[in-house]
Design a protein around this motif. Structure first.
Motif, PDB file in Angstrom:
ATOM      1  N   ASN A  64       0.825  -1.211   0.000  1.00 58.50           N
ATOM      2  CA  ASN A  64       0.000   0.000   0.000  1.00 58.50           C
ATOM      3  C   ASN A  64       0.858   1.259   0.000  1.00 58.50           C
ATOM      4  OD1 ASN A  64      -2.314  -1.568   0.064  1.00 58.50           O
ATOM      5  ND2 ASN A  64      -2.571  -1.409   2.289  1.00 58.50           N
ATOM      6  N   GLN A  65       1.891   1.279   0.838  1.00 55.96           N
ATOM      7  CA  GLN A  65       2.764   2.454   0.906  1.00 55.96           C
ATOM      8  C   GLN A  65       3.492   2.694  -0.405  1.00 55.96           C
ATOM      9  OE1 GLN A  65       5.255   3.322   4.264  1.00 55.96           O
ATOM     10  NE2 GLN A  65       4.034   2.065   5.654  1.00 55.96           N
ATOM     11  N   MET A  66       3.814   1.601  -1.107  1.00 54.93           N
ATOM     12  CA  MET A  66       4.545   1.700  -2.369  1.00 54.93           C
ATOM     13  C   MET A  66       3.615   1.777  -3.576  1.00 54.93           C
ATOM     14  SD  MET A  66       7.756   1.853  -1.596  1.00 54.93           S
ATOM     15  CE  MET A  66       8.451   1.601  -3.221  1.00 54.93           C
ATOM     16  N   ALA A  67       2.313   1.894  -3.340  1.00 55.16           N
ATOM     17  CA  ALA A  67       1.321   2.077  -4.407  1.00 55.16           C
ATOM     18  C   ALA A  67       1.286   0.918  -5.401  1.00 55.16           C
ATOM     19  CB  ALA A  67       1.566   3.395  -5.139  1.00 55.16           C
ATOM     20  N   PHE A  68       1.485  -0.314  -4.900  1.00 54.03           N
ATOM     21  CA  PHE A  68       1.285  -1.499  -5.731  1.00 54.03           C
ATOM     22  C   PHE A  68      -0.183  -1.913  -5.645  1.00 54.03           C
ATOM     23  CE2 PHE A  68       5.896  -1.959  -5.044  1.00 54.03           C
ATOM     24  CZ  PHE A  68       6.309  -2.241  -6.341  1.00 54.03           C
ATOM     25  N   PRO A  69      -0.731  -2.540  -6.683  1.00 53.19           N
ATOM     26  CA  PRO A  69      -2.125  -2.991  -6.633  1.00 53.19           C
ATOM     27  C   PRO A  69      -2.388  -3.952  -5.482  1.00 53.19           C
ATOM     28  CG  PRO A  69      -1.298  -3.069  -8.883  1.00 53.19           C
ATOM     29  CD  PRO A  69      -0.127  -2.780  -8.006  1.00 53.19           C
ATOM     30  N   ASP A  70      -1.419  -4.853  -5.213  1.00 48.50           N
ATOM     31  CA  ASP A  70      -1.535  -5.791  -4.103  1.00 48.50           C
ATOM     32  C   ASP A  70      -0.150  -6.338  -3.779  1.00 48.50           C
ATOM     33  OD1 ASP A  70      -1.022  -8.079  -5.902  1.00 48.50           O
ATOM     34  OD2 ASP A  70      -3.048  -7.673  -6.644  1.00 48.50           O
ATOM     35  N   GLN A  71      -0.055  -7.127  -2.705  1.00 44.95           N
ATOM     36  CA  GLN A  71       1.243  -7.630  -2.273  1.00 44.95           C
ATOM     37  C   GLN A  71       1.822  -8.649  -3.245  1.00 44.95           C
ATOM     38  OE1 GLN A  71      -0.361  -9.302   1.545  1.00 44.95           O
ATOM     39  NE2 GLN A  71       0.865 -11.075   0.975  1.00 44.95           N
ATOM     40  N   SER A  72       0.973  -9.371  -3.987  1.00 47.63           N
ATOM     41  CA  SER A  72       1.469 -10.330  -4.971  1.00 47.63           C
ATOM     42  C   SER A  72       2.200  -9.613  -6.101  1.00 47.63           C
ATOM     43  CB  SER A  72       0.314 -11.163  -5.538  1.00 47.63           C
ATOM     44  OG  SER A  72      -0.287 -11.932  -4.530  1.00 47.63           O
ATOM     45  N   TYR A  73       1.647  -8.498  -6.541  1.00 44.92           N
ATOM     46  CA  TYR A  73       2.282  -7.703  -7.590  1.00 44.92           C
ATOM     47  C   TYR A  73       3.635  -7.190  -7.104  1.00 44.92           C
ATOM     48  CZ  TYR A  73       2.492  -4.489 -11.574  1.00 44.92           C
ATOM     49  OH  TYR A  73       2.860  -3.837 -12.721  1.00 44.92           O
ATOM     50  N   MET A  74       3.655  -6.695  -5.857  1.00 48.88           N
ATOM     51  CA  MET A  74       4.916  -6.223  -5.291  1.00 48.88           C
ATOM     52  C   MET A  74       5.924  -7.355  -5.197  1.00 48.88           C
ATOM     53  SD  MET A  74       5.738  -4.519  -1.555  1.00 48.88           S
ATOM     54  CE  MET A  74       5.629  -6.113  -0.712  1.00 48.88           C
ATOM     55  N   GLY A  75       5.464  -8.544  -4.784  1.00 51.71           N
ATOM     56  CA  GLY A  75       6.353  -9.700  -4.655  1.00 51.71           C
ATOM     57  C   GLY A  75       6.988 -10.069  -5.981  1.00 51.71           C
ATOM     58  N   ARG A  76       6.204 -10.038  -7.056  1.00 52.32           N
ATOM     59  CA  ARG A  76       6.748 -10.356  -8.375  1.00 52.32           C
ATOM     60  C   ARG A  76       7.755  -9.303  -8.820  1.00 52.32           C
ATOM     61  NH1 ARG A  76       1.264 -11.602  -9.182  1.00 52.32           N
ATOM     62  NH2 ARG A  76       0.905  -9.658 -10.349  1.00 52.32           N
ATOM     63  N   PHE A  77       7.444  -8.036  -8.545  1.00 54.64           N
ATOM     64  CA  PHE A  77       8.368  -6.950  -8.889  1.00 54.64           C
ATOM     65  C   PHE A  77       9.690  -7.122  -8.135  1.00 54.64           C
ATOM     66  CE2 PHE A  77      10.074  -2.780  -7.568  1.00 54.64           C
ATOM     67  CZ  PHE A  77      10.375  -2.225  -8.806  1.00 54.64           C
ATOM     68  N   PHE A  78       9.607  -7.385  -6.837  1.00 56.89           N
ATOM     69  CA  PHE A  78      10.802  -7.523  -6.006  1.00 56.89           C
ATOM     70  C   PHE A  78      11.643  -8.722  -6.454  1.00 56.89           C
ATOM     71  CE2 PHE A  78      13.318  -8.611  -2.299  1.00 56.89           C
ATOM     72  CZ  PHE A  78      13.667  -7.374  -1.763  1.00 56.89           C
ATOM     73  N   LYS A  79      10.998  -9.838  -6.721  1.00 54.98           N
ATOM     74  CA  LYS A  79      11.729 -11.043  -7.120  1.00 54.98           C
ATOM     75  C   LYS A  79      12.371 -10.872  -8.488  1.00 54.98           C
ATOM     76  CE  LYS A  79      11.482 -16.060  -7.023  1.00 54.98           C
ATOM     77  NZ  LYS A  79      10.654 -17.238  -6.674  1.00 54.98           N
ATOM     78  N   ARG A  80      11.693 -10.164  -9.387  1.00 52.98           N
ATOM     79  CA  ARG A  80      12.275  -9.924 -10.708  1.00 52.98           C
ATOM     80  C   ARG A  80      13.556  -9.098 -10.592  1.00 52.98           C
ATOM     81  NH1 ARG A  80      11.675  -5.556 -13.881  1.00 52.98           N
ATOM     82  NH2 ARG A  80       9.796  -4.810 -12.790  1.00 52.98           N
ATOM     83  N   CYS A  81      13.584  -8.159  -9.678  1.00 52.80           N
ATOM     84  CA  CYS A  81      14.754  -7.280  -9.519  1.00 52.80           C
ATOM     85  C   CYS A  81      15.851  -7.907  -8.663  1.00 52.80           C
ATOM     86  CB  CYS A  81      14.327  -5.951  -8.923  1.00 52.80           C
ATOM     87  SG  CYS A  81      13.244  -4.957  -9.969  1.00 52.80           S
ATOM     88  N   GLU A  82      15.456  -8.660  -7.607  1.00 51.65           N
ATOM     89  CA  GLU A  82      16.420  -9.121  -6.615  1.00 51.65           C
ATOM     90  C   GLU A  82      16.674 -10.627  -6.654  1.00 51.65           C
ATOM     91  OE1 GLU A  82      18.199  -7.039  -4.181  1.00 51.65           O
ATOM     92  OE2 GLU A  82      17.590  -5.811  -5.886  1.00 51.65           O
ATOM     93  N   GLY A  83      15.807 -11.386  -7.309  1.00 51.25           N
ATOM     94  CA  GLY A  83      15.998 -12.830  -7.395  1.00 51.25           C
ATOM     95  C   GLY A  83      15.464 -13.607  -6.213  1.00 51.25           C
ATOM     96  N   ILE A  84      14.935 -12.904  -5.206  1.00 50.46           N
ATOM     97  CA  ILE A  84      14.317 -13.554  -4.049  1.00 50.46           C
ATOM     98  C   ILE A  84      13.023 -12.828  -3.718  1.00 50.46           C
ATOM     99  CG2 ILE A  84      16.493 -14.385  -3.054  1.00 50.46           C
ATOM    100  CD1 ILE A  84      16.400 -12.037  -1.101  1.00 50.46           C
TER     101      ILE A  84
END
Length: 300
Positions: A265-285
């Motif tokens: 919510n603070q990072m303005a992602f639609p939901d935590q799953s979307y954020m998780g995919r973004f984070f994993k794509r960038c960081e690998g975890i």
């Protein structure tokens, strides 16, 4: 003049005090505080304002945008607005002067200084001072402390503005000649646009991750912005934006009181799953794996 001595548990709480404290219902454009006691470790904090510090005695280990910086006696440090910091360790004999400058005043003064200086500050925020440098910052801090208390001075803001400009130019000279002599000073149109882009990303990466947002702000095309980034630093505009966003997420993940959804919510992602995919794509975890690593490192 005896500067005030505040007994808080950490530097960030002092800065929070300075940001919230008011005189005559008007928010101060600058604050001066002396710290002469050790204080505890804190969570990450995003400083909204600029900070100039002078360590007279002792030692501080500080994370600045996740990079570990050691501040020792007779050292000066400058932290740009919207920089993420965390105090790691402070010696018991610490003696530190901190000047906080609100974002508006810092930006106004910075507008008259070559942007290359602020690139230097981002890579080298702390320097060990020469005897001449110690005299300069001691004189500057003495003036700032006097003005902070002289609230009836009719030209108070003009004086601190001029003094801050002079001090930053003095520091810029020292950086060019002694601390970052190999840094190229490039005032081309592309470099100026790139510096404006980085400043925009610093202020907006929590909620804006599309190249088009920044290109529109700069009144250029997406392609031209990407070409500039490739030309100046060798990576795309999107990669720069994502790297700043990832840093923001990592800082929030250190706060275990925040749920994944809170962070999304603070990072303005639609939901935590979307954020998780973004984070994993960038960081690998995944974000949860990163948080577990942080907890393990902290011994929790």
């Amino acid at each position: 003049f005896a500067p005030r001595k505040l007994m808080f548990t950490g530097l960030n709480r002092i800065l929070e005090y300075m940001s919230n404290n008011q005189r005559n219902n008007n928010v101060e454009p600058f604050r001066v505080v002396e710290i002469n006691h050790s204080f505890e470790d804190e969570l990450f904090n995003k400083n909204q304002n600029g900070i100039i510090g002078f360590c007279q005695r002792g030692k501080i280990d500080m994370l600045i945008n996740l990079n570990l910086i050691t501040i020792e006696s007779n050292s000066q440090f400058i932290i740009m607005p919207n920089t993420i910091t965390r105090i790691k360790k402070v010696s018991k004999d610490i003696s530190l002067f901190v000047l906080e400058i609100n974002d508006s005043l810092f930006r106004d003064v910075s507008a008259h200084i070559n942007p290359s200086f602020f690139r230097m500050l981002r890579t080298t925020p702390c320097i060990k001072l020469s005897p001449e440098g110690i005299k300069a910052i001691d004189l500057f801090m003495t003036l700032a402390k006097g003005l902070y208390n002289d609230i009836d001075n009719l030209y108070r803001q003009q004086i601190i503005r001029s003094a801050l400009n002079a001090f930053l130019l003095f520091t810029y000279d020292r950086y060019q000649r002694f601390y970052c002599p190999d840094e190229k000073i490039n005032e081309s149109a592309r470099n100026k646009i790139f510096d404006r882009f980085i400043d925009l990303v610093h202020h907006n990466c929590s909620t804006q991750r599309e190249v088009s947002f920044y290109a529109d702000k700069l009144c250029i095309s997406n392609k031209y912005l990407t070409d500039i980034c490739h030309n100046v630093v060798g990576v795309s505009a999107k990669k720069i934006i994502d790297s700043f966003s990832i840093l923001e997420i990592k800082v929030l993940l250190h706060n275990t009181q925040l749920s994944m959804q809170d962070i999304a919510n603070q990072m303005a992602f639609p939901d935590q799953s979307y954020m998780g995919r973004f984070f994993k794509r960038c960081e690998g975890i995944s974000p949860s794996t990163f948080r577990k690593q942080v907890i393990n490192e902290m011994g929790g």
